[in-house]
Design a protein around this motif. Structure first.
Motif, PDB file in Angstrom:
ATOM      1  N   GLU B 149     -45.346  -3.188  19.613  1.00  0.00           N
ATOM      2  CA  GLU B 149     -46.037  -3.732  18.437  1.00  0.00           C
ATOM      3  C   GLU B 149     -45.567  -5.140  18.152  1.00  0.00           C
ATOM      4  O   GLU B 149     -46.365  -6.028  17.823  1.00  0.00           O
ATOM      5  N   GLU B 150     -44.255  -5.325  18.300  1.00  0.00           N
ATOM      6  CA  GLU B 150     -43.694  -6.653  18.044  1.00  0.00           C
ATOM      7  C   GLU B 150     -44.283  -7.680  19.018  1.00  0.00           C
ATOM      8  O   GLU B 150     -44.611  -8.796  18.652  1.00  0.00           O
ATOM      9  N   TRP B 151     -44.441  -7.188  20.289  1.00  0.00           N
ATOM     10  CA  TRP B 151     -44.976  -8.083  21.325  1.00  0.00           C
ATOM     11  C   TRP B 151     -46.425  -8.458  21.007  1.00  0.00           C
ATOM     12  O   TRP B 151     -46.806  -9.624  21.111  1.00  0.00           O
ATOM     13  N   VAL B 152     -47.193  -7.485  20.614  1.00  0.00           N
ATOM     14  CA  VAL B 152     -48.590  -7.726  20.275  1.00  0.00           C
ATOM     15  C   VAL B 152     -48.677  -8.706  19.114  1.00  0.00           C
ATOM     16  O   VAL B 152     -49.451  -9.670  19.126  1.00  0.00           O
ATOM     17  N   GLU B 153     -47.826  -8.482  18.139  1.00  0.00           N
ATOM     18  CA  GLU B 153     -47.769  -9.360  16.974  1.00  0.00           C
ATOM     19  C   GLU B 153     -47.462 -10.790  17.401  1.00  0.00           C
ATOM     20  O   GLU B 153     -48.104 -11.743  16.993  1.00  0.00           O
ATOM     21  N   ARG B 154     -46.426 -10.879  18.274  1.00  0.00           N
ATOM     22  CA  ARG B 154     -45.921 -12.183  18.674  1.00  0.00           C
ATOM     23  C   ARG B 154     -46.975 -12.959  19.491  1.00  0.00           C
ATOM     24  O   ARG B 154     -47.114 -14.169  19.364  1.00  0.00           O
ATOM     25  N   ALA B 156     -50.168 -12.494  19.437  1.00  0.00           N
ATOM     26  CA  ALA B 156     -51.442 -12.528  18.722  1.00  0.00           C
ATOM     27  C   ALA B 156     -52.549 -11.828  19.465  1.00  0.00           C
ATOM     28  O   ALA B 156     -53.618 -12.357  19.710  1.00  0.00           O
ATOM     29  N   GLN B 157     -52.252 -10.621  19.901  1.00  0.00           N
ATOM     30  CA  GLN B 157     -53.266  -9.868  20.623  1.00  0.00           C
ATOM     31  C   GLN B 157     -53.825  -8.748  19.771  1.00  0.00           C
ATOM     32  O   GLN B 157     -54.392  -7.791  20.288  1.00  0.00           O
ATOM     33  N   LYS B 158     -53.563  -8.844  18.489  1.00  0.00           N
ATOM     34  CA  LYS B 158     -54.072  -7.787  17.621  1.00  0.00           C
ATOM     35  C   LYS B 158     -55.590  -7.748  17.678  1.00  0.00           C
ATOM     36  O   LYS B 158     -56.250  -8.798  17.632  1.00  0.00           O
ATOM     37  N   CYS B 193     -47.559   4.856  18.991  1.00  0.00           N
ATOM     38  CA  CYS B 193     -48.283   3.848  18.226  1.00  0.00           C
ATOM     39  C   CYS B 193     -49.567   4.439  17.634  1.00  0.00           C
ATOM     40  O   CYS B 193     -49.915   4.190  16.473  1.00  0.00           O
ATOM     41  N   LYS B 198     -51.425   2.547  14.637  1.00  0.00           N
ATOM     42  CA  LYS B 198     -51.347   1.126  14.945  1.00  0.00           C
ATOM     43  C   LYS B 198     -52.157   0.773  16.199  1.00  0.00           C
ATOM     44  O   LYS B 198     -52.301  -0.386  16.542  1.00  0.00           O
TER      45      LYS B 198
END
Lengths: 598, 213
Positions: B149-154, B156-158, B193, B198
């Protein structure tokens, strides 16, 4: 001093004098001074030895223990007990200590006047008074005036019987001399019970007296009564009352034992008129029997006696094992001086002849052996040490066993104990063992590295007893388990595996672990012969049980148990390798790996 | 005491900053040598102790060692029989190694609650017998979920869809901790997740995609 300070061993038993032997032990004994109980001396063990009667208190053994030397004892008196009154044995001190007191007023004059006695049979001179009866023709012969029973041995020249000309056996004459001597002493010193202002006929023949065997002769009919009887068996005359009137200290028949009055104030030695031992748990009969025997045998006389008069003049100055401890070797001026090898050889020859004669005479019969036991034991020990030198195989155990003869005096045997109580035997054995273990001259625990398995100890102990009065394993274990209860300086410890070991009380697990760790620390810096694959500076070295056993002088079994104990405590850890288990300092706990940076 | 005496030669490289990314991370002989802790050179470390307190200390040391080792080499699952020959269980410098039974005990302990569920035996097929293979959770699936989740956040692949292959194998994720992650473990982590709401997994077998919200 009638009551003497008593030295106790580590196991709280009386420490015996040289050549003193233990004869009897009885528990639950109380002490009386005259009619009064002595406070704090009311529950203890009475030890009868060849030299002394000892009282060791049960609760305060170090403070409240006394000994009475048998040589200070004028006579014992037996009281059989009545209803609730316990049996008692009264010991009267030698009257010489009491001459200033009122009891001696009756006799009045000096101690050595023999006028109080007047038995017609022996002659007036004391030295000739002894007679021995020939076993062949029963003729009464006089004992030679220079005959001393204390120093007599098989080579003392004895005159043959005057009637039939047969030489008497030595022991026969010794017995006669001793009994005559005890009679003589009893009468030359004014006994407190004799020759009072009595209304009986003459001072001499009418006296009730204690003969050598301890029986009381009736004042009226002279019948020899058993000492425990209160009145004469034949004529019914009172035996005890006469004594009571004059002495005022004899046991009052029928007096209640326990609720009796206690002595108030400190015990003054000078005022002691008699000491009574009250036997609350039996055993008084055997005690009295052996006490009488000890009083007759007078072993304490032997203590200072010169050992053997040498038969041949040339053998006067032997320096061998058994005569070396004589303090006054008789210098013989006319002994021809031979020096050099010839002298040595001659001395050896003489010594062998001497030994031969001694052994020959000693084994002629059992009683002769008894009289010269001291010399024979010395000789046996000398032989055994020579034998050990020859075979060169003197292990510790056999060395211990060879000390057995001298250790015999210390052992507690079942027939020494009164009333057949099992617990007394076990507790005595327990003390005995503790004493034996902590004896510094033997150093049994020290040799074993301060710890020994119970089984090994049992074996060594029985060997030291020399094959007599062996202890059963069950009794042995029971005795060992009593150490804690008796607060003795050794303790029995059980390892996890069930192995029972014996060690000193001061030796705790913590101390053992500390010494193990100290050793392992040393190994950090020690240069190892094999190049270690690991970091020796950091981790040190692993040790096997074998190495530990060698290092600390333990047996391998004990070493294994101690290492496992330390492992259990978390001080050590193990490594299972191809060459067995090695033990290491516990770096697993001291240096764990926890790093997991997230 | 955390790795007090590191050997000076190979610098202690954190796995995420590996200068030479490995194409085959599951192989244990990855180039940057793993800095073993000092206790690894202590011979009794390779004998499981009978004394309970010592043993628990020893097991936690082993657990930490295995996790660190696996993290360093990006190992997500151990095959016990093969792993025994690796430096993890076999210290050739002092010629000591952990036996198969003891290694199994260590992993069992790690799998237990006492060991913090840091391992899990992989049951294959319907038989369910132990295949001698187990997960080593130097991060548990929940923790992986957080990392993802942190990686996705970082990055910006949400809202966008990424395939599972992209997550574990593509060049984009080369510098990430979860690069080279076993597919099964990845879907387990993503499952966490999904449970948290999420992410959503869709697509068929072999070509799943995941959409993070």
């Amino acid at each position: 001093m009638f009551l003497n300070q008593l030295d106790l061993t580590t196991a709280l038993r009386p420490s015996l004098l040289p050549e003193e032997t233990l004869l009897f032990v009885q528990d639950a004994v109380g002490l009386y001074e005259g009619k009064l109980k002595i406070p704090q001396y009311q529950n203890g063990q009475a030890y009868l030895t060849s030299h002394r009667v000892c009282y060791v208190d049960h609760s305060e053994p170090r403070r409240n223990s006394v000994a009475i030397f048998l040589k200070d004892v004028e006579r014992p008196e037996f009281y059989a007990g009545f209803l609730k009154s316990s049996p008692k044995i009264t010991l009267y001190p030698k009257p010489s200590k009491q001459l200033t007191r009122g009891t001696a007023v009756a006799t009045g004059n000096a101690a050595n006047t023999p006028d109080g006695r007047g038995s017609p049979a022996p002659a007036a001179i004391p030295s000739v008074s002894a007679t021995w009866v020939c076993p062949i023709c029963s003729f009464s012969n006089p004992v030679p005036s220079n005959f001393d029973p204390a120093t007599a041995n098989a080579r003392t020249p004895l005159p043959p019987c005057l009637a039939c000309g047969i030489k008497p056996p030595l022991v026969h004459v010794v017995k006669a001399a001793i009994s005559a001597m005890s009679n003589r002493e009893a009468s030359t010193l004014p006994p407190p019970y004799s020759a009072g202002p009595s209304t009986t006929t003459a001072a001499g023949s009418g006296n009730q007296a204690i003969s050598g065997s301890g029986s009381i002769s009736c004042p009226r009919c002279t019948f020899q009564n058993h000492p425990s009887l209160a009145s004469c068996e034949m004529c019914g005359a009172s035996l005890g009352s006469a004594t009571d009137k004059r002495l005022d200290i004899a046991p009052e028949i029928g007096q209640a034992a326990s609720p009796g009055p206690s002595l108030t104030g400190p015990l003054k030695d000078e005022t002691i008129q008699s000491i009574k031992f009250s036997f609350r748990a039996g055993g008084e009969k055997i005690f009295f029997e052996r006490l009488k025997n000890a009083l007759v045998q007078r072993k304490w006389l032997l203590q200072s006696a010169p050992p053997i008069p040498k038969p041949r003049p040339a053998s006067g100055s032997f320096e061998d094992g058994y005569s070396a401890n004589t303090d006054a070797p008789v210098a013989n001026p006319e002994r021809s001086k031979v020096v050099g090898i010839a002298g040595l050889e001659r001395r050896g020859l003489e010594q062998r002849k001497n030994n031969e004669a001694m052994i020959g005479s000693a084994f002629e019969d059992l009683e002769a052996l008894m009289t010269s036991a001291k010399e024979i034991i010395a000789l046996a020990e000398q032989f055994s040490s020579q034998a050990n030198l020859g075979t060169n195989g003197s292990t510790e155990a056999s060395a211990l066993a060879s000390q057995s003869a001298s250790a015999l005096g210390l052992v507690t045997t079942k027939d020494m104990l009164g009333s057949g109580s099992e617990s007394l035997y076990v507790s005595e054995l327990s003390r005995n063992l503790a004493e034996w273990l902590t004896d510094d001259t033997r150093g049994i625990l020290r040799k074993e590295g301060g710890i020994v398995t119970l089984v090994d100890l049992w074996a060594v102990f029985n060997r030291a007893r020399g094959g007599v009065e062996l202890v059963s394993p069950a009794d042995f274990e029971k005795a060992a388990r009593m150490w804690d209860k008796l607060k003795l300086p050794v303790r029995l410890r059980q390892f996890k595996s069930g192995l029972l070991v014996v060690q000193g009380r001061d030796r705790t697990d913590e101390k053992t672990i500390a010494s193990l760790l100290a050793w392992l620390k040393e190994l950090h810096s020690s240069p190892t012969a094999t190049t270690a694959l690991w970091d020796v500076q950091t981790f040190g070295k692993g040790v096997t049980a074998q190495e530990t056993a060698e290092r600390f002088g333990w047996s391998v079994g004990v070493a294994t148990e101690e290492l496992e104990m330390a492992e259990e405590a978390g001080a050590l850890c193990r490594e299972q390798g191809l060459d067995g288990i090695r033990f290491w300092e516990n770096w697993l706990v001291k240096m764990p790996f926890q790093s997991l940076p997230t | 005491m955390t790795t007090p005496a590191l050997p000076p030669g190979p610098s202690p490289t954190p796995p995420t900053a590996a200068s030479t990314p490995t194409l085959a991370p599951s192989l244990p002989n990855a180039p940057p040598t793993f800095p073993f802790p000092p206790i690894y050179a202590f011979p009794p470390f390779f004998t499981l102790q009978p004394s309970p307190t010592t043993l628990s200390s020893q097991l936690s040391s082993w657990s930490a060692l295995i996790q660190s080792y696996c993290r360093h080499h990006r190992i997500f699952a151990l095959t016990l029989v093969d792993a025994l020959a690796t430096p993890l269980f076999n210290n050739t410098s002092i010629s000591r190694k952990l036996s198969l039974a003891d290694a199994r005990r260590v992993l069992n302990w790690m799998a237990s609650a006492e060991g913090g569920h840091r391992a899990e035996w992989i049951t294959t097929g319907k038989g369910g017998g132990e295949a001698g293979r187990c997960w080593v959770f130097w991060k548990r699936p929940e923790e992986w979920a957080a990392v993802l989740e942190e990686w996705v956040e970082r990055t910006a692949q949400k809202g966008s869809v990424v395939t599972l292959y992209e997550i574990s194998e593509s060049d984009v994720t080369r510098r990430e901790e979860f690069h080279g992650m076993d597919g099964e473990l990845l879907s387990r982590s993503l499952g966490v997740c999904v449970k948290r709401g999420k992410a959503q997994i869709f697509g068929g077998e072999g070509s799943e995609g995941v959409k993070f919200f």
